[in-house]
Design an enzyme around this catalytic site. Structure first.
Site, short mmCIF file in Angstrom:
data_model
loop_
_atom_site.label_atom_id
_atom_site.label_comp_id
_atom_site.label_asym_id
_atom_site.label_seq_id
_atom_site.Cartn_x
_atom_site.Cartn_y
_atom_site.Cartn_z
N GLY A 31 40.15 52.67 103.10
CA GLY A 31 40.81 53.97 103.17
C GLY A 31 39.88 55.11 103.53
N GLY A 36 36.42 56.40 113.32
CA GLY A 36 35.97 55.02 113.53
C GLY A 36 37.10 54.04 113.18
N HIS A 37 37.75 54.28 112.03
CA HIS A 37 38.90 53.42 111.66
C HIS A 37 40.00 53.54 112.71
CE1 HIS A 37 37.30 54.19 107.45
NE2 HIS A 37 37.32 52.88 107.51
N GLN A 61 33.40 44.35 95.13
CA GLN A 61 32.25 44.42 96.04
C GLN A 61 31.29 45.55 95.66
OE1 GLN A 61 34.96 45.03 99.53
NE2 GLN A 61 33.41 46.47 100.22
N GLY A 147 34.68 46.92 112.09
CA GLY A 147 33.71 47.76 112.78
C GLY A 147 32.33 47.11 112.74
N LYS A 149 29.55 48.64 112.57
CA LYS A 149 28.56 49.31 111.72
C LYS A 149 28.18 48.38 110.57
CE LYS A 149 29.47 52.80 108.89
NZ LYS A 149 28.93 52.32 107.59
N ASP A 150 29.18 47.68 110.05
CA ASP A 150 28.95 46.68 109.00
C ASP A 150 28.70 45.33 109.67
OD1 ASP A 150 29.51 48.31 106.54
OD2 ASP A 150 31.37 48.61 107.64
N ARG A 187 31.27 57.46 103.58
CA ARG A 187 30.25 57.97 102.65
C ARG A 187 29.51 59.19 103.19
NH1 ARG A 187 29.61 52.12 101.26
NH2 ARG A 187 30.10 51.96 99.05
#
Ligand code: PAF
Length: 282
Positions: A31, A36-37, A61, A147, A149-150, A187
């Site tokens: 959420g 990006g999402h 997590q 994504g 990024k992860d 974040r």
């Protein structure tokens, strides 16, 4: 668009679609959706007849001293974004609907999960794999979009999907960046204005390494020093958690760059831990 809260209801809806012969795309998220999402949603929308996005801050997590309680959330905003991007179902369960009090089954890719972020977040990828597999079972998607990024997360999920014979295509989409290069992340809202202004130095350091590689430096110890120096110059308050050169699929360390190699970094900017990466090609 529907917002579904209960796993059984989500499964029932997805079964109806499957019986009608519709293909389904899944975008798992926690959420607080940003651009990006949105790029993931837009891609997923093109890949299947029906689009499900999960909005679930997965407690399993997060380690005991991590930011589970203060992780940003705004379901109304997420619903509005999902509607604008052609989502059919938002799945937004409560934690109790996903995990029974005596939940006791975990999915782990132990070796890959210990590397990089796993070194400082030991239970993180176990929680990610478990929740993503649960979502896959509920939705039975043809395609799931994540994504890059992860990157480590995606590499681990690909290994899980391969090892457990999941019938789903996992698609990685490029990192979405702010105009100044900072990788988009929910974040980023934790950064103070001063930290935010300097945080693009992380991406600058990755680009600096790419330039050095192009100039002929192949030794990753030397390239790592170049990243650290760049950061120390531009963002002295930063603390590098790791800056590692690894094989893009296995995540095994690379000493000399002779084939595509991932430089993955995690950097504390003040109290905020940001990750980023770049694929280096010779
Ligand atoms: O990348 C994320 O947002 C999360 O790790 C995911 C994949 C939604 C699982 O909770």
């Amino acid at each position: 668009m529907d917002c579904i809260k209960l796993p059984d209801q989500l499964r029932a809806q997805c079964r109806v679609w499957a019986k009608e012969g519709r293909t389904i795309a899944l975008v798992p998220t926690m959420g607080y959706l940003h651009d990006g999402h949105m790029s993931l949603l837009d891609h997923a929308r093109l890949r299947a007849d029906k689009l499900v996005v999960s909005v679930f801050i997965n407690p399993t997590q997060f380690g005991p001293n991590e930011d589970l309680d203060r992780y940003p959330r705004d379901l109304d905003h997420d619903l509005a974004i999902a509607r604008e991007h052609g989502v059919d179902v938002v799945f937004a369960p409560d934690p109790a609907a996903m995990y029974r009090p005596d939940h006791s089954t975990w999915v782990e890719v132990p070796e890959m999960g210990k590397r990089l972020c796993g070194a400082s977040r030991p239970i993180h990828f176990r929680g990610v794999c478990t929740v993503v597999l649960k979502l896959m079972h509920l939705v039975r998607p043809d395609v799931a979009v994540f994504g890059e990024k992860d990157w480590q997360q995606l590499a681990i999920l690909r290994r899980m999907a391969r090892d457990l014979d999941l019938d789903v295509e996992l698609v990685g989409r490029p990192i979405f960046r702010e105009a100044d290069g900072l990788a988009m992340s929910s974040r980023n809202v934790y950064l103070t204005p001063e930290e935010r202004a300097k945080a693009p130095a992380i991406h600058g350091g990755l680009l600096e390494v790419r330039r050095e590689l192009a100039a002929g430096t192949r030794d990753t110890a030397e390239l790592g020093r170049i990243f650290a120096e760049h950061l120390a110059g531009k963002l002295p308050a930063a603390r590098v958690d790791y800056a590692s050169f690894v094989h893009p699929e296995s995540l095994e360390p690379v000493a000399n760059i002779t084939a595509p190699t991932l430089l993955a970094v995690a950097v504390f900017v003040g109290k905020v831990r940001l990750i980023d990466n770049i694929l280096l090609e010779v």
